[in-house]
Scaffold this active site. Structure first.
Site, PDB file in Angstrom:
ATOM      1  N   SER A 100      33.916  30.422  49.438  1.00 46.04           N
ATOM      2  CA  SER A 100      34.134  28.972  49.474  1.00 46.04           C
ATOM      3  C   SER A 100      35.097  28.633  50.609  1.00 46.04           C
ATOM      4  O   SER A 100      35.981  29.448  50.929  1.00 46.04           O
ATOM      5  CB  SER A 100      34.745  28.499  48.158  1.00 46.04           C
ATOM      6  N   TYR A 111      40.806  29.396  41.353  1.00 43.83           N
ATOM      7  CA  TYR A 111      39.457  29.481  41.972  1.00 43.83           C
ATOM      8  C   TYR A 111      39.596  29.794  43.462  1.00 43.83           C
ATOM      9  O   TYR A 111      38.952  30.707  43.986  1.00 43.83           O
ATOM     10  CB  TYR A 111      38.708  28.163  41.779  1.00 43.83           C
TER      11      TYR A 111
HETATM   12  P1  NAD Z   1      25.556  26.883  39.871  1.00 42.49           P
HETATM   13  O1  NAD Z   1      26.378  26.539  38.672  1.00 42.49           O
HETATM   14  O2  NAD Z   1      24.215  26.299  40.055  1.00 42.49           O
HETATM   15  O3  NAD Z   1      25.408  28.467  39.994  1.00 42.49           O
HETATM   16  C1  NAD Z   1      26.357  29.367  39.518  1.00 42.49           C
HETATM   17  C2  NAD Z   1      25.580  30.542  38.986  1.00 42.49           C
HETATM   18  O4  NAD Z   1      26.508  31.530  38.530  1.00 42.49           O
HETATM   19  C3  NAD Z   1      24.719  30.134  37.793  1.00 42.49           C
HETATM   20  O5  NAD Z   1      23.436  30.692  37.943  1.00 42.49           O
HETATM   21  C4  NAD Z   1      25.453  30.768  36.612  1.00 42.49           C
HETATM   22  O6  NAD Z   1      24.586  31.154  35.568  1.00 42.49           O
HETATM   23  C5  NAD Z   1      26.059  31.990  37.274  1.00 42.49           C
HETATM   24  N1  NAD Z   1      27.159  32.492  36.455  1.00 42.49           N
HETATM   25  C6  NAD Z   1      28.300  31.861  36.122  1.00 42.49           C
HETATM   26  N2  NAD Z   1      29.009  32.631  35.297  1.00 42.49           N
HETATM   27  C7  NAD Z   1      28.300  33.770  35.104  1.00 42.49           C
HETATM   28  C8  NAD Z   1      28.496  34.936  34.329  1.00 42.49           C
HETATM   29  N3  NAD Z   1      29.569  35.112  33.542  1.00 42.49           N
HETATM   30  N4  NAD Z   1      27.552  35.894  34.365  1.00 42.49           N
HETATM   31  C9  NAD Z   1      26.435  35.740  35.116  1.00 42.49           C
HETATM   32  N5  NAD Z   1      26.188  34.664  35.865  1.00 42.49           N
HETATM   33  C10 NAD Z   1      27.112  33.685  35.848  1.00 42.49           C
HETATM   34  O7  NAD Z   1      26.519  26.572  41.087  1.00 42.49           O
HETATM   35  P2  NAD Z   1      26.393  26.787  42.657  1.00 42.49           P
HETATM   36  O8  NAD Z   1      27.089  25.644  43.225  1.00 42.49           O
HETATM   37  O9  NAD Z   1      25.004  27.105  43.058  1.00 42.49           O
HETATM   38  O10 NAD Z   1      27.352  28.063  42.867  1.00 42.49           O
HETATM   39  C11 NAD Z   1      26.946  29.274  43.468  1.00 42.49           C
HETATM   40  C12 NAD Z   1      28.132  29.913  44.169  1.00 42.49           C
HETATM   41  O11 NAD Z   1      28.530  29.093  45.265  1.00 42.49           O
HETATM   42  C13 NAD Z   1      29.377  30.085  43.292  1.00 42.49           C
HETATM   43  O12 NAD Z   1      29.970  31.351  43.566  1.00 42.49           O
HETATM   44  C14 NAD Z   1      30.280  28.964  43.751  1.00 42.49           C
HETATM   45  O13 NAD Z   1      31.636  29.245  43.534  1.00 42.49           O
HETATM   46  C15 NAD Z   1      29.926  28.905  45.218  1.00 42.49           C
HETATM   47  N6  NAD Z   1      30.259  27.632  45.868  1.00 42.49           N
HETATM   48  C16 NAD Z   1      29.657  26.473  45.484  1.00 42.49           C
HETATM   49  C17 NAD Z   1      29.995  25.294  46.139  1.00 42.49           C
HETATM   50  C18 NAD Z   1      29.367  23.980  45.781  1.00 42.49           C
HETATM   51  O14 NAD Z   1      29.839  22.947  46.282  1.00 42.49           O
HETATM   52  N7  NAD Z   1      28.337  23.923  44.956  1.00 42.49           N
HETATM   53  C19 NAD Z   1      30.947  25.301  47.152  1.00 42.49           C
HETATM   54  C20 NAD Z   1      31.526  26.503  47.522  1.00 42.49           C
HETATM   55  C21 NAD Z   1      31.174  27.666  46.876  1.00 42.49           C
END
Ligand code: NAD
Length: 250
Positions: free
Chosen positions: A147, A160
């Site tokens: 991130s 985080y």
């Molecule tokens: P999302 O909630 O759609 O995806 C997160 C995924 O992680 C989900 O599939 C969830 O089931 C899985 N997950 C969470 N806890 C888990 C566990 N205990 N065991 C197995 N799987 C687990 O969200 P996203 O935005 O697609 O996030 C994906 C990645 O991108 C994350 O690491 C997040 O921190 C990172 N991220 C997202 C953003 C954003 O703005 N959306 C920004 C920066 C970083």
């Protein structure tokens, strides 16, 4: 967790954690389009995962990455299924808002939960995947989804941001340790339109008003960068901030 191996190791295999929604789903779709067999993974949503895996001609595996044994078993199950592993995308992550100036609100339990899923699980997966990644004919590739909050002092909470900063540094440390057989890179997204950020209206406004690209990223924007990191044979140790240029403005 063990499944019977039914497929020959005919194409490179990618394991994408947390790939039934958001960024992970887009990455899974993109790597499949690029010709890989994709192992779709989630903690719940087995039905969605099975359907996506069938659509992509891959496989679906379930594991809770907050539980160490399940995390370890995930790589073993992927190898049982396809007999090889060439790409590991550590995408699964958790996040919830905690004000940065309210130190008591970020409890040790919050810290442990965030570090377990966002940092320790990717470490365990890298550890378990390493022997197979080293055997990959074209060289193994790890891509960590971190991130911008791990690069600059911002993000949904201090723990985080710290978990993602640590994963950025692990990316560089492992790139130095594992080359030339295995390359390790990270994408550090800013705001991406996913289920995780659906209700983050202030952040959405900020991106529309201030980012040079005037919008949050779509999951496919992140998937494009992941795909190019996977296919760039010489790229390793890079943490690329993908925030539409917002970091240039504040
Ligand atoms: P999302 O909630 O759609 O995806 C997160 C995924 O992680 C989900 O599939 C969830 O089931 C899985 N997950 C969470 N806890 C888990 C566990 N205990 N065991 C197995 N799987 C687990 O969200 P996203 O935005 O697609 O996030 C994906 C990645 O991108 C994350 O690491 C997040 O921190 C990172 N991220 C997202 C953003 C954003 O703005 N959306 C920004 C920066 C970083």
């Amino acid at each position: 967790m063990r499944t019977e191996r039914t497929e020959p190791a005919d194409r490179p295999v990618a394991l994408v954690t947390g790939s039934t929604s958001g960024i992970g789903e887009a990455v899974a779709r993109r790597l499949a389009k690029d010709g890989m067999r994709v192992v779709v993974h989630s903690r719940r949503s087995a039905e969605t995962g099975e359907a996506l895996a069938a659509e992509l001609d891959g496989a679906y595996l379930r594991a809770d990455l907050a539980v160490e044994d399940e995390t370890r078993g995930l790589v073993e199950a992927a190898l049982d299924r396809f007999g090889r592993l060439d790409v590991l995308v550590n995408n699964a992550g958790i996040s919830w808002p905690i004000p940065h100036d309210d130190l008591a609100a970020a409890t040790p339990a919050d810290w442990r939960q965030l570090l377990e899923v966002n940092l320790i699980a990717p470490w365990v997966l890298c550890t378990e995947a390493l022997p197979a990644l080293r055997r990959s004919p074209a060289g193994g590739s790890i891509v960590n989804i971190t991130s911008h909050a791990g690069v600059r002092p911002k993000g949904s909470s201090v723990p985080y941001a710290a978990s993602k900063a640590a994963l950025n540094h692990v990316t560089r440390l492992l790139a130095a340790a594992l080359g030339p057989e295995v390359r390790v890179n990270a994408v550090a997204p800013g705001l991406v339109d996913t289920p995780m950020t659906k209700s983050w209206s202030q952040a959405q406004e900020l991106w529309r008003d201030s980012a040079p690209m005037r919008r949050p990223a779509q999951p496919a924007d992140v998937a494009d960068l992941v795909a190019s990191m996977v296919s760039s044979d010489y790229l390793t140790g890079e943490v690329v901030v993908l925030d539409g240029g917002l970091n240039l403005t504040r």
